[in-house]
Design a protein around this motif. Structure first.
Motif, short mmCIF file in Angstrom:
data_model
loop_
_atom_site.label_atom_id
_atom_site.label_comp_id
_atom_site.label_asym_id
_atom_site.label_seq_id
_atom_site.Cartn_x
_atom_site.Cartn_y
_atom_site.Cartn_z
N PHE A 9 -3.85 7.20 12.28
CA PHE A 9 -2.92 6.44 13.13
C PHE A 9 -3.47 5.05 13.39
O PHE A 9 -2.74 4.05 13.31
N LEU B 254 8.53 6.41 11.78
CA LEU B 254 7.56 7.37 12.30
C LEU B 254 8.19 8.75 12.44
O LEU B 254 7.56 9.77 12.16
N ASN C 216 -3.19 2.99 10.08
CA ASN C 216 -1.87 2.76 9.52
C ASN C 216 -0.88 2.11 10.48
O ASN C 216 0.10 1.49 10.04
N PHE C 217 -1.12 2.24 11.81
CA PHE C 217 -0.08 1.81 12.74
C PHE C 217 -0.49 0.73 13.74
O PHE C 217 0.37 0.07 14.30
N LYS D 126 4.16 9.65 18.43
CA LYS D 126 2.75 9.34 18.10
C LYS D 126 1.87 10.53 18.43
O LYS D 126 0.86 10.78 17.76
N THR E 185 0.60 -4.16 19.93
CA THR E 185 1.31 -3.72 18.73
C THR E 185 2.79 -3.64 19.04
O THR E 185 3.20 -3.04 20.05
N ILE F 263 5.28 -0.95 14.59
CA ILE F 263 5.62 0.45 14.41
C ILE F 263 7.13 0.62 14.53
O ILE F 263 7.73 0.18 15.50
#
Length: 432
Positions: A183, A126, A186-187, A171, A94, A121
């Motif tokens: 999490f 965030l 969505n991420f 996070k 990611t 991300i």
């Protein structure tokens, strides 16, 4: 995705990326000049680190912000050169960046359709979810807010490392305020690249680039580039090395000394490549001397870096020479190491013909002097009160015949058999 979101998180990896650019918009002609990617896991452990300057293909603007100059990127890889290294580090991970939109705007033209639309991300977004009323935006502000060490501003490496630490904090805070499944859903945007190229590890870091830029500004480098491109037949290695010995005795290359070196190279029609080979040989011999005890002290390393700079040899090439010479050191026993350390600076003189051989080759006077010098001893041509050892092929038959022998007896110089001497300084000779 696996059924267990916690297991999914713990096996997942994140590619934290930071860029330095010539401006804010690639659409208006701005380009990438530096990139860094830190690969971390959910626990924040650093798994891989990559950084490089990038040649933008145009003059650099914004030097006052990021400190990257045109000279520094002259030898840096182009954006297309580093695409495999970027893709291989994004694949299966990611993407994370502070101000992700800005990062994507510069990355997508470089990757040129090599992958689907970039998602990931954004630590800025965030942070807004975790602390919506703070009003903070810039990376350095958030690092100060969370007490994250931020050593060098506007450096891709420093920014990426700081972003990795910031992401680790954010996070965890998000996971405390929300369900862990949120999490994951969505991420976690796993980047999957078909036919992903293997990493090539092409890079040029800032320190190396500055060293190259400094070398390229020297008078010697400029004059070496003017030498003939066709190699000459006669290579006066010893003559050139002798001039180098005198010139580098004070570790300063004056202009007249530089001209003397270049004049010698010109007379013998040496190419730049031939001259650089001699320079490397000079540095190799110095490395061998410093490696007699198999340890390079800080002072010795400083001297090697100084000499390599003066000889236009890059730090990366110096590291390779050191690594190579470490494998060649013939010292194997602590006793020999200790003996050599105590002999450093002692002087020797050879008398008569030498008989010992190395791999079937008789040790002539030139090889003998090289072996002695490489082990930190001093070679004397004539016997005097300052000579410590007189080396002869047959010490048991030593007599006063010959001028050196008479002087040795007069000054009470230690007379040593050749074979014993070679054994003492760690040179392995053939058994007769």
């Amino acid at each position: 995705m696996t059924n267990d979101p916690i297991l999914e998180l713990y096996k997942h990896q994140f590619a934290i990326i930071s860029l330095e650019t010539t401006g804010i918009s690639p659409k208006h002609g701005d380009h990438l000049v530096e990139l860094a990617i830190q690969t971390v896991n959910w626990n924040g452990e650093l798994l891989d680190s990559y950084e490089t300057l990038v040649h933008p293909g145009k003059d650099i603007e914004g030097f006052q912000i990021h400190g990257i100059t045109d000279d520094m990127v002259k030898s840096a890889p182009s954006a297309s050169d580093v695409v495999p290294d970027i893709l291989s580090r994004l694949n299966g991970k990611t993407l994370v960046a502070h101000d992700l939109d800005f990062t994507v705007r510069f990355l997508e033209p470089i990757l040129n359709g090599s992958m689907p639309k970039l998602e990931g991300i954004c630590t800025l977004k965030l942070f807004d979810l975790v602390a919506p009323d703070s009003g903070l935006r810039r990376l350095e502000q958030l690092c100060t807010y969370y007490d994250i060490e931020f050593s060098v501003r506007h450096s891709a490496k420093s920014d990426s490392l700081a972003t990795a630490k910031l992401f680790s904090i954010l996070k965890n805070l998000y996971a405390q305020q929300n369900e862990i499944e949120d999490f994951v859903e969505n991420f976690l945007h796993l980047i999957e690249i078909e036919d992903c190229p293997k990493e090539r590890n092409i890079f040029m870091k800032r320190k190396e680039a500055k060293n190259i830029a400094n070398i390229q500004k020297t008078k010697l480098y400029d004059l070496l580039n003017r030498l003939t491109s066709s190699a000459g037949d006669s290579v006066p290695v010893r003559q050139y090395l002798n001039v180098l010995d005198r010139a580098l005795a004070d570790r300063i290359l004056e202009e007249k000394e530089i001209f003397s070196l270049v004049d010698l190279a010109t007379v013998y029609k040496l190419s730049k490549e031939q001259v650089m080979e001699i320079h490397e040989e000079y540095l190799r011999k110095l490395i061998r001397i410093y490696l007699l005890d198999e340890i390079l002290t800080n002072a010795e390393m400083d001297d090697l870096h100084l000499v390599s700079d003066l000889l236009c040899i890059l730090p990366k090439e110096l590291d390779l020479l050191i690594e190579y010479e470490r494998t060649k050191i013939p010292i194997t026993t602590p006793g020999v190491q200790k003996q050599l350390k105590s002999l450093t600076g002692k002087s020797v003189c050879f008398s008569g013909h030498l008989n010992c051989k190395i791999n079937g080759q008789r040790i002539d006077r030139e090889l003998a002097q090289q072996l002695v010098k490489e082990r930190g001893l001093i070679v004397k041509r004539v016997v005097s009160k300052n000579v410590d050892y007189l080396i002869t092929a047959h010490a048991e038959q030593f007599s006063s015949k010959g001028r050196k022998n008479r002087k040795a007896m007069e000054y009470h110089v230690n007379v040593m058999d050749e074979k014993i001497f070679w054994e003492m300084i760690g040179v392995v000779v053939d058994n007769e």
